[in-house]
Scaffold this motif. Structure first.
Motif, PDB file in Angstrom:
ATOM      1  N   ALA A  94       0.840  -1.202   0.000  1.00  0.00           N
ATOM      2  CA  ALA A  94       0.000   0.000   0.000  1.00  0.00           C
ATOM      3  C   ALA A  94       0.872   1.249   0.000  1.00  0.00           C
ATOM      4  N   TRP A  95       1.941   1.231   0.773  1.00  0.00           N
ATOM      5  CA  TRP A  95       2.889   2.345   0.800  1.00  0.00           C
ATOM      6  C   TRP A  95       3.517   2.549  -0.579  1.00  0.00           C
ATOM      7  N   VAL A 102      -7.908  12.195  -2.095  1.00  0.00           N
ATOM      8  CA  VAL A 102      -8.840  11.078  -2.232  1.00  0.00           C
ATOM      9  C   VAL A 102      -8.086   9.774  -2.445  1.00  0.00           C
ATOM     10  N   THR A 103      -7.012   9.813  -3.242  1.00  0.00           N
ATOM     11  CA  THR A 103      -6.226   8.606  -3.511  1.00  0.00           C
ATOM     12  C   THR A 103      -5.612   8.048  -2.237  1.00  0.00           C
ATOM     13  N   VAL A 104      -5.017   8.884  -1.428  1.00  0.00           N
ATOM     14  CA  VAL A 104      -4.411   8.429  -0.172  1.00  0.00           C
ATOM     15  C   VAL A 104      -5.468   7.821   0.736  1.00  0.00           C
ATOM     16  N   ALA A 105      -6.647   8.470   0.817  1.00  0.00           N
ATOM     17  CA  ALA A 105      -7.706   7.934   1.667  1.00  0.00           C
ATOM     18  C   ALA A 105      -8.181   6.568   1.177  1.00  0.00           C
ATOM     19  N   ILE A 106      -8.331   6.413  -0.140  1.00  0.00           N
ATOM     20  CA  ILE A 106      -8.796   5.133  -0.686  1.00  0.00           C
ATOM     21  C   ILE A 106      -7.775   4.035  -0.442  1.00  0.00           C
ATOM     22  N   ILE A 133       3.970   5.620  -5.672  1.00  0.00           N
ATOM     23  CA  ILE A 133       3.969   5.704  -7.139  1.00  0.00           C
ATOM     24  C   ILE A 133       2.927   6.713  -7.621  1.00  0.00           C
ATOM     25  N   LEU A 134       1.721   6.646  -7.043  1.00  0.00           N
ATOM     26  CA  LEU A 134       0.674   7.583  -7.451  1.00  0.00           C
ATOM     27  C   LEU A 134       1.044   9.024  -7.105  1.00  0.00           C
ATOM     28  N   LEU A 135       1.677   9.220  -5.967  1.00  0.00           N
ATOM     29  CA  LEU A 135       2.087  10.564  -5.590  1.00  0.00           C
ATOM     30  C   LEU A 135       3.161  11.105  -6.529  1.00  0.00           C
ATOM     31  N   VAL A 136       4.049  10.220  -6.974  1.00  0.00           N
ATOM     32  CA  VAL A 136       5.065  10.650  -7.940  1.00  0.00           C
ATOM     33  C   VAL A 136       4.409  11.092  -9.243  1.00  0.00           C
ATOM     34  N   LEU A 137       3.427  10.338  -9.701  1.00  0.00           N
ATOM     35  CA  LEU A 137       2.728  10.708 -10.938  1.00  0.00           C
ATOM     36  C   LEU A 137       1.986  12.032 -10.770  1.00  0.00           C
ATOM     37  N   GLU A 138       1.374  12.230  -9.589  1.00  0.00           N
ATOM     38  CA  GLU A 138       0.668  13.484  -9.359  1.00  0.00           C
ATOM     39  C   GLU A 138       1.644  14.658  -9.269  1.00  0.00           C
ATOM     40  N   VAL A 165      -4.582  18.109  -6.656  1.00  0.00           N
ATOM     41  CA  VAL A 165      -4.429  18.099  -5.198  1.00  0.00           C
ATOM     42  C   VAL A 165      -5.597  17.378  -4.536  1.00  0.00           C
ATOM     43  N   MET A 166      -6.818  17.622  -5.028  1.00  0.00           N
ATOM     44  CA  MET A 166      -7.966  16.936  -4.455  1.00  0.00           C
ATOM     45  C   MET A 166      -7.911  15.442  -4.742  1.00  0.00           C
ATOM     46  N   LEU A 167      -7.504  15.054  -5.959  1.00  0.00           N
ATOM     47  CA  LEU A 167      -7.377  13.633  -6.280  1.00  0.00           C
ATOM     48  C   LEU A 167      -6.304  12.968  -5.425  1.00  0.00           C
TER      49      LEU A 167
END
Length: 389
Positions: A89-90, A130-134, A95-100, A125-127
């Motif tokens: 999960a980490w 939401v991504t971290v929460a999901i 990876i998603l944060l790097v893409l954002e 920023v909003m996504l």
């Protein structure tokens, strides 16, 4: 002892191989980062979660294959499974944060025409939030499902899900309303990060938008914290929704005898010599003429709200200085006519005091129309009570 030693060696060897493998991949990505910003960002932010995930998987598989039965084996394997889930999960979150971050770096907001960039930044920023929460919710759910007792309770939990959802919705109505309002703000373009707004009679800039609240940086560096539902239920001013260029006024009062045309020429000169003016609007108009004065309104434009404020102050200060130096007769003055009273002269129609009242001085009485109006606004007419015999 030999089996325990073999298991420990297997676990240590698997961990060592995993660490060496991760370091090799890290060095390759880091070398690629010399030519790619994405690779360099991945080398910095994904190294630790990737190392944790690969090492835990290697240790878990080594225990499953090489370690025999020993006290606490099931508990140790279960703990490793939980750690593997958390590590992956980490890794996925990193990876998603790097893409954002790559999207934010591509659409920077520190450029003159940044309307579209600010909209994309707000949505990214909003996504991200939401991504971290999901990811956290999904990882927690998968970790809970590894416990046999919780899986057995799944049927009863689903059966009571309707009642629980109703209770939770009622208990968290305000919070959920703010969350949905935050998502609405992110994709409706009502406000974006760096928008200039006037809210609660305060002028400021949208500094941060979260799922539950919005931070407004006021012009004097105070912070106004408002719930996201505020911006979906109450009116506010957004000065930069379609463009950052705005208009502003500077008003001064002068005497009626003031020649206006020289002031128009002076205003044009002031604007042309200032780098705050964007070259679009520079107009001087007379907007009022009362009490022996005329009101001059200078309408000017600037590239953004901050430049406009300074330009308005500059125009007002320069016009006042120019009037004082070149047109002192234009300064506001008070006029009065003094006349000696003659008491021997009658006031009205040869009589001292007010003369006979005319029907033209009445609105709600006198004449058919006046009496009709008075009846409408006068209320019911009291009826005299009959006297007793």
């Amino acid at each position: 002892m030999p089996s325990v030693l073999t298991a420990l060696l297997a676990v240590g060897g698997a961990a060592a191989v995993a660490i060496v493998f991760v370091e090799i991949v890290h060095r390759i990505i880091k070398r690629l980062g010399r030519r790619s910003t994405l690779a360099a960002d991945m080398a910095r932010k994904i190294h630790r979660p990737f190392l944790a995930a690969v090492t835990l998987v290697a240790v878990q598989q080594a225990i499953r294959v090489w370690a025999g039965e020993f006290p606490g084996r099931a508990g140790l394997v279960h703990v490793l499974v939980l750690l593997v889930i958390a590590a992956f999960a980490w890794l996925v979150g990193a990876i998603l944060l790097v893409l954002e971050d790559m999207a934010l770096a591509k659409w920077r907001t520190d450029v003159p025409d940044n309307l579209r960039r600010r909209r994309i930044k707000t949505q990214v920023v909003m996504l991200r939030r939401v991504t971290v929460a999901i990811i956290v919710v999904l990882a927690g759910g998968v970790m809970l499902m590894t416990f046999p007792d919780i899986r057995a309770l799944g049927a009863s939990v689903l059966a009571s899900a309707g009642l629980i959802s109703v209770v939770a919705a009622l208990a968290a109505q305000s919070t959920l309303g703010n969350v949905f309002a935050g998502l609405q703000l992110a994709f409706s373009d009502a406000i974006r990060v760096d928008d200039v707004v006037v809210v609660e009679q305060e002028w400021g800039r949208i500094e941060e938008i979260t799922l539950t609240y919005v931070v407004v940086q006021i012009w004097d560096d105070r912070r106004l914290i408002l719930p996201t539902s505020y911006f979906t239920t109450k009116p506010f001013q957004n000065w930069t929704r379609t463009s950052s260029a705005v208009l502003g006024t500077a008003e001064i009062d002068v005497d009626w005898a003031t020649p206006v045309e020289p002031l128009r020429s002076e205003l044009q000169r002031i604007c042309e010599q200032s780098d705050l003016w964007n070259g679009k609007v520079c107009v001087l108009q007379v907007t009022g003429a009362t009490d022996g004065r005329i009101r001059l309104r200078a309408l000017v434009s600037a590239a953004d709200a901050a430049a406009l404020w300074d330009l308005r102050c500059l125009v007002r200060e320069s016009l006042v200085a120019w009037i004082w130096e070149h047109q002192k007769a234009a300064l506001p003055r008070m006029r009065a006519e003094v006349e000696q009273a003659d008491r021997s002269r009658p006031f009205v129609d040869g009589h001292h005091g007010p003369g006979p009242e005319s029907e033209a001085a009445r609105v709600f009485s006198g004449g058919a129309d006046g009496d009709a109006r008075g009846a409408v606004f006068g209320g019911p007419v009291p009826v005299a009570s009959e006297s007793k015999d």
